[in-house]
Scaffold this motif. Structure first.
Motif, mmCIF file in Angstrom:
data_model
loop_
_atom_site.group_PDB
_atom_site.id
_atom_site.type_symbol
_atom_site.label_atom_id
_atom_site.label_comp_id
_atom_site.label_asym_id
_atom_site.label_seq_id
_atom_site.Cartn_x
_atom_site.Cartn_y
_atom_site.Cartn_z
ATOM 1 N N ILE A 68 -0.152 -14.056 -6.968
ATOM 2 C CA ILE A 68 1.074 -14.748 -7.380
ATOM 3 C C ILE A 68 1.479 -15.677 -6.241
ATOM 4 C CG2 ILE A 68 3.450 -14.486 -8.181
ATOM 5 C CD1 ILE A 68 2.737 -11.654 -9.026
ATOM 6 N N PRO A 69 1.155 -16.933 -6.316
ATOM 7 C CA PRO A 69 1.447 -17.846 -5.203
ATOM 8 C C PRO A 69 2.924 -18.191 -5.118
ATOM 9 C CG PRO A 69 0.472 -19.055 -7.039
ATOM 10 C CD PRO A 69 0.437 -17.599 -7.417
ATOM 11 N N GLY A 70 3.310 -18.746 -3.979
ATOM 12 C CA GLY A 70 4.671 -19.216 -3.793
ATOM 13 C C GLY A 70 5.636 -18.118 -3.401
ATOM 14 N N LYS A 71 6.913 -18.447 -3.452
ATOM 15 C CA LYS A 71 7.959 -17.507 -3.044
ATOM 16 C C LYS A 71 8.007 -16.260 -3.927
ATOM 17 C CE LYS A 71 11.672 -19.031 -1.195
ATOM 18 N NZ LYS A 71 13.006 -19.642 -0.915
ATOM 19 N N PRO A 72 7.801 -16.348 -5.267
ATOM 20 C CA PRO A 72 7.783 -15.100 -6.057
ATOM 21 C C PRO A 72 6.723 -14.118 -5.571
ATOM 22 C CG PRO A 72 7.994 -16.998 -7.503
ATOM 23 C CD PRO A 72 7.711 -17.542 -6.135
ATOM 24 N N GLY A 73 5.542 -14.624 -5.224
ATOM 25 C CA GLY A 73 4.502 -13.739 -4.726
ATOM 26 C C GLY A 73 4.865 -13.118 -3.387
ATOM 27 N N ARG A 74 5.489 -13.906 -2.509
ATOM 28 C CA ARG A 74 5.895 -13.366 -1.212
ATOM 29 C C ARG A 74 6.983 -12.304 -1.374
ATOM 30 N NH1 ARG A 74 5.330 -18.911 0.235
ATOM 31 N NH2 ARG A 74 7.590 -19.261 0.168
ATOM 32 N N LEU A 75 7.923 -12.561 -2.297
ATOM 33 C CA LEU A 75 8.975 -11.579 -2.549
ATOM 34 C C LEU A 75 8.384 -10.292 -3.120
ATOM 35 C CD1 LEU A 75 11.965 -10.795 -2.769
ATOM 36 C CD2 LEU A 75 12.001 -11.912 -5.012
ATOM 37 N N LEU A 76 7.511 -10.421 -4.117
ATOM 38 C CA LEU A 76 6.912 -9.246 -4.721
ATOM 39 C C LEU A 76 6.007 -8.515 -3.735
ATOM 40 C CD1 LEU A 76 6.568 -7.525 -7.245
ATOM 41 C CD2 LEU A 76 4.740 -9.053 -7.979
ATOM 42 N N GLY A 77 5.255 -9.272 -2.943
ATOM 43 C CA GLY A 77 4.385 -8.650 -1.956
ATOM 44 C C GLY A 77 5.163 -7.879 -0.910
ATOM 45 N N ALA A 78 6.265 -8.457 -0.442
ATOM 46 C CA ALA A 78 7.100 -7.746 0.525
ATOM 47 C C ALA A 78 7.691 -6.488 -0.091
ATOM 48 C CB ALA A 78 8.210 -8.664 1.028
ATOM 49 N N GLY A 79 8.084 -6.578 -1.362
ATOM 50 C CA GLY A 79 8.619 -5.395 -2.035
ATOM 51 C C GLY A 79 7.591 -4.293 -2.172
ATOM 52 N N VAL A 80 6.364 -4.659 -2.503
ATOM 53 C CA VAL A 80 5.291 -3.657 -2.610
ATOM 54 C C VAL A 80 5.059 -2.978 -1.270
ATOM 55 C CG1 VAL A 80 2.812 -3.369 -2.971
ATOM 56 C CG2 VAL A 80 4.154 -4.727 -4.580
ATOM 57 N N GLY A 81 5.021 -3.762 -0.212
ATOM 58 C CA GLY A 81 4.812 -3.186 1.109
ATOM 59 C C GLY A 81 5.928 -2.234 1.511
ATOM 60 N N LEU A 82 7.185 -2.615 1.207
ATOM 61 C CA LEU A 82 8.310 -1.747 1.570
ATOM 62 C C LEU A 82 8.314 -0.465 0.747
ATOM 63 C CD1 LEU A 82 11.168 -4.384 1.969
ATOM 64 C CD2 LEU A 82 9.928 -3.173 3.767
ATOM 65 N N VAL A 83 7.947 -0.560 -0.524
ATOM 66 C CA VAL A 83 7.908 0.643 -1.368
ATOM 67 C C VAL A 83 6.870 1.627 -0.852
ATOM 68 C CG1 VAL A 83 7.255 1.496 -3.652
ATOM 69 C CG2 VAL A 83 8.834 -0.416 -3.445
ATOM 70 N N PHE A 84 5.681 1.133 -0.501
ATOM 71 C CA PHE A 84 4.632 2.012 -0.003
ATOM 72 C C PHE A 84 5.059 2.704 1.286
ATOM 73 C CE2 PHE A 84 1.655 -0.125 -2.871
ATOM 74 C CZ PHE A 84 0.876 0.949 -3.259
ATOM 75 N N ARG A 85 5.901 2.062 2.079
ATOM 76 C CA ARG A 85 6.338 2.668 3.338
ATOM 77 C C ARG A 85 7.590 3.533 3.163
ATOM 78 N NH1 ARG A 85 4.362 -2.450 4.983
ATOM 79 N NH2 ARG A 85 2.916 -2.330 6.747
ATOM 80 N N PHE A 86 8.440 3.169 2.197
ATOM 81 C CA PHE A 86 9.743 3.801 2.065
ATOM 82 C C PHE A 86 9.681 5.110 1.279
ATOM 83 C CE2 PHE A 86 14.400 3.543 1.032
ATOM 84 C CZ PHE A 86 14.821 3.493 2.346
ATOM 85 N N LEU A 87 8.897 5.154 0.202
ATOM 86 C CA LEU A 87 8.861 6.342 -0.646
ATOM 87 C C LEU A 87 8.400 7.604 0.092
ATOM 88 C CD1 LEU A 87 7.674 5.155 -4.175
ATOM 89 C CD2 LEU A 87 9.915 5.955 -3.468
ATOM 90 N N PRO A 88 7.330 7.543 0.901
ATOM 91 C CA PRO A 88 6.948 8.765 1.631
ATOM 92 C C PRO A 88 8.049 9.284 2.543
ATOM 93 C CG PRO A 88 5.154 7.165 1.672
ATOM 94 C CD PRO A 88 6.350 6.460 1.116
ATOM 95 N N LEU A 89 8.830 8.381 3.132
ATOM 96 C CA LEU A 89 9.933 8.818 3.989
ATOM 97 C C LEU A 89 11.021 9.519 3.184
ATOM 98 C CD1 LEU A 89 10.306 5.705 6.331
ATOM 99 C CD2 LEU A 89 9.151 7.861 6.817
#
Length: 234
Positions: A129-150
């Motif tokens: 997903i190019p552009g700002k939507p992809g960056r927003l979604l990508g950042a969200g995916v990264g935060l979810v993978f780190r946040f849920l285990p905590l």
């Protein structure tokens, strides 16, 4: 719940885009082939996916054990009737197949989570997903993978503390209120610290992500994804 573990298995060496393609086409094929024969074929595919990730089915069932009561309840809801014959086996067939299909999808997803780092997932999402939507979604995916285990670790610590104080002898409603309230406070506190940390580090929309590229080892997996997609169309 299962999380990422560094390793050198076949699934670890695959490009994250390849694993996402297999996971997506597998889920679509699972909803397209709901008969026992189709699910039997998908079971073989699931076994191969878990073997490539060096992940046992027992570990997956234990890691996602909270899903099992929900899946069993769906089957029992259709199985038990309020009058004769009390047990309707024919009505429980479809929910049973649907629950088993869900387990297969979860197992394949567990193989992806165990073998794919959060930064690789973000890179794959931003590539798709190019552009700002992809960056927003990508950042969200990264935060979810780190946040849920905590969050899960916090809830486990709260439950252990309650058990040490004989909280397990209290009524179920009181235990749910105590654990839920404490869990929400921990979650909001972690969210505040996360926001402060992102601000302190000048969170970037265009972060430097790992370089992802297709290799020869991705060819069989991509062929599998294409085969699953073709089975849906056929």
């Amino acid at each position: 719940m299962l999380g990422y573990q560094h390793g050198d298995s076949l699934a670890h060496r695959l490009d994250p885009r390849t694993k996402l393609a297999v996971q997506l086409t597998f889920a679509v094929a699972a909803f397209a082939h709901t008969d026992p024969r189709g699910l039997a074929v998908l079971t073989v595919v699931t076994a191969g996916a878990l073997a490539s990730a060096r992940l046992s089915p027992v570990a997956v069932l234990w890691g996602y054990r909270f899903l099992l009561p929900l899946l069993a309840a769906a089957v029992l809801f259709e199985l038990v009737t309020l009058g004769p014959p009390w047990l309707d086996l024919a009505a429980a067939v479809d929910p049973l197949l649907a629950s088993y299909r869900t387990l297969l999808i979860v197992a394949v997803a567990a193989g992806y989570v165990r073998t794919t780092a959060a930064r690789e997932s973000r890179a794959a999402v931003q590539w798709a997903i190019p552009g700002k939507p992809g960056r927003l979604l990508g950042a969200g995916v990264g935060l979810v993978f780190r946040f849920l285990p905590l969050l899960r670790r916090d809830l486990a610590a709260i439950r252990d503390a309650e058990r040490a104080r004989l909280g397990d002898e209290r009524p179920t409603r009181e235990r749910l209120q105590t654990v839920g309230a404490a869990g929400l406070r921990r979650a909001f506190a972690r969210a505040d610290r996360l926001a402060m940390a992102l601000s302190a580090r000048c969170f970037s929309w265009n972060a430097t992500l790992p370089r992802i590229r297709f290799r020869a080892v991705d060819a069989p997996a991509l062929a599998l994804a294409a085969g699953l997609a073709a089975s849906v169309l056929v």
